[in-house]
Write an enzyme that holds these catalytic residues in place. Structure first.
Site, PDB file in Angstrom:
ATOM      1  N   GLU A   1      -4.357  -4.517  -8.468  1.00 14.95           N
ATOM      2  CA  GLU A   1      -3.654  -4.921  -9.698  1.00 14.95           C
ATOM      3  C   GLU A   1      -2.621  -6.012  -9.414  1.00 14.95           C
ATOM      4  O   GLU A   1      -2.437  -6.930 -10.213  1.00 14.95           O
ATOM      5  CB  GLU A   1      -2.994  -3.685 -10.328  1.00 14.95           C
TER       6      GLU A   1
ATOM      7  N   GLU B   1      -8.042   5.135  -8.357  1.00 10.79           N
ATOM      8  CA  GLU B   1      -7.091   6.090  -8.934  1.00 10.79           C
ATOM      9  C   GLU B   1      -7.734   7.388  -9.399  1.00 10.79           C
ATOM     10  O   GLU B   1      -7.124   8.450  -9.327  1.00 10.79           O
ATOM     11  CB  GLU B   1      -6.332   5.443 -10.114  1.00 10.79           C
TER      12      GLU B   1
ATOM     13  N   ALA C   1      -0.150   1.809  -5.096  1.00 11.05           N
ATOM     14  CA  ALA C   1       1.188   2.372  -5.303  1.00 11.05           C
ATOM     15  C   ALA C   1       1.377   3.483  -4.281  1.00 11.05           C
ATOM     16  O   ALA C   1       0.393   4.067  -3.785  1.00 11.05           O
ATOM     17  CB  ALA C   1       1.296   2.907  -6.726  1.00 11.05           C
TER      18      ALA C   1
ATOM     19  N   GLY D   1      -2.901  -0.204  -7.098  1.00 12.87           N
ATOM     20  CA  GLY D   1      -1.827  -1.142  -7.414  1.00 12.87           C
ATOM     21  C   GLY D   1      -1.912  -2.432  -6.601  1.00 12.87           C
ATOM     22  O   GLY D   1      -1.373  -3.461  -7.019  1.00 12.87           O
TER      23      GLY D   1
END
Ligand code: CAA
Length: 263
Positions: A117, A137, A69, A114
């Site tokens: 993911e 993260e 992200a 992300g």
């Protein structure tokens, strides 16, 4: 070949395969809101396009699939915005996982946070041998927020998922393959052709059966065995009412290639 650009995503259809390419290479294809919206729009377009059989998700450039992200965008968020952003990512990635058409991640480099993911929300992952995976993260004071705490343990087991999430370590493609995080590792220079071959092979199968198979695996996977088997039996039964099943079984018995009507 059909082509188009949806903001930060390139969209190309070739041989009934929709290639959705995340296109922010200077930021290692990091996912800001606009990019995620473009991925969802491209996936929806592919699912609705009768000329498309299989979706492939990949990253632009040689370095990254998706490096996570967008940290710059997240840095300014408060708790309420962070929670909403997490929910937005989860809902967006669900569009891929719940796609009735198979979705393949062609992982061409870093798949971090992300990005890992996003790859896990695809049905199949094929990685270049120079790809690297991780959930870093905790190094940012965050936890995986786009399904990572759940999908990773379902794919590789709780112990390995905990190790990856708590250490934040990156692992090479070969290790990701060994633990079951990716289905195949191929030479980087061959990634596109190897993924295209897998996609075209899947695309030659019954579209109705592919959709029902995805539904059975995805829906059943989160239920107890009895309930999951009931769902499998129902979906198996529904196949018998389809033109694809009539054609597939007839073609086998007549020793010819099936021509699935997709109904
Ligand atoms: N968000 C925003 N920008 C990012 C980014 C990210 N996730 N990853 C890389 N970039 C940007 C860098 O800031 C840099 O931009 P500038 O040139 O403008 O400075 C550019 O992309 C190139 O990156 P690097 O210079 O860092 O490249 P490198 O080769 O030195 O390092 C890397 C590569 C190890 C992948 C490193 O970029 C990195 O660690 N990126 C962050 C990975 C990460 O922590 N991802 C998880 C994000 S959190 C998350 O995803 C939460 C969630 O679960 C939803």
């Amino acid at each position: 070949m059909e082509q188009g650009t949806l903001a930060a995503v390139e969209y190309t259809v070739q041989d009934r395969v929709a290639w959705i390419t995340v296109n922010r290479p200077k930021k290692l294809n990091a996912l800001n809101r606009e990019t995620v919206e473009a991925i969802t729009a491209a996936a929806t377009r592919a699912v609705e396009d009768p000329e498309v059989a299989v979706l492939v998700l990949t990253g632009a450039g040689e370095k990254a699939f998706v490096a996570g992200a967008d940290i710059a965008e997240m840095a300014a968020m408060d708790a309420r915005e962070g929670q909403a952003f997490g929910r937005f990512l989860v809902d967006s990635f669900d569009v891929l996982e719940r796609s009735p058409k198979p979705v393949i991640a062609a992982v061409n480099g870093f798949a971090l946070g992300g990005g890992c993911e996003l790859a896990m929300a695809c049905h199949i992952r094929i990685a270049a041998d120079n790809a690297r995976f991780g959930q870093p993260e905790v190094s940012l004071g965050l936890i995986p927020g786009a399904g990572g705490t759940q999908r990773l343990q379902r794919l590789v087991g709780r112990g390995k998922a905990m190790e990856l999430i708590l250490t934040g370590d990156m692992i090479p493609a070969a290790e990701a393959h060994r633990i079951g995080l990716v289905n195949q590792v191929v030479p980087a220079a061959e990634l596109r052709t190897r993924v295209a071959a897998v996609a075209e092979g899947i695309g030659s199968k019954s579209p109705v059966a592919l959709a029902r198979a995805i539904e059975a695996v995805m829906t059943g996977g989160d239920l107890g065995l009895d309930d999951a088997m009931r769902i499998e039996s129902s979906l198996f039964g529904l196949c018998f009412a389809t033109g694809d099943m009539k054609e597939g079984t007839a073609a086998f018995l007549e020793k010819r290639k099936p021509e699935f009507p997709g109904t």
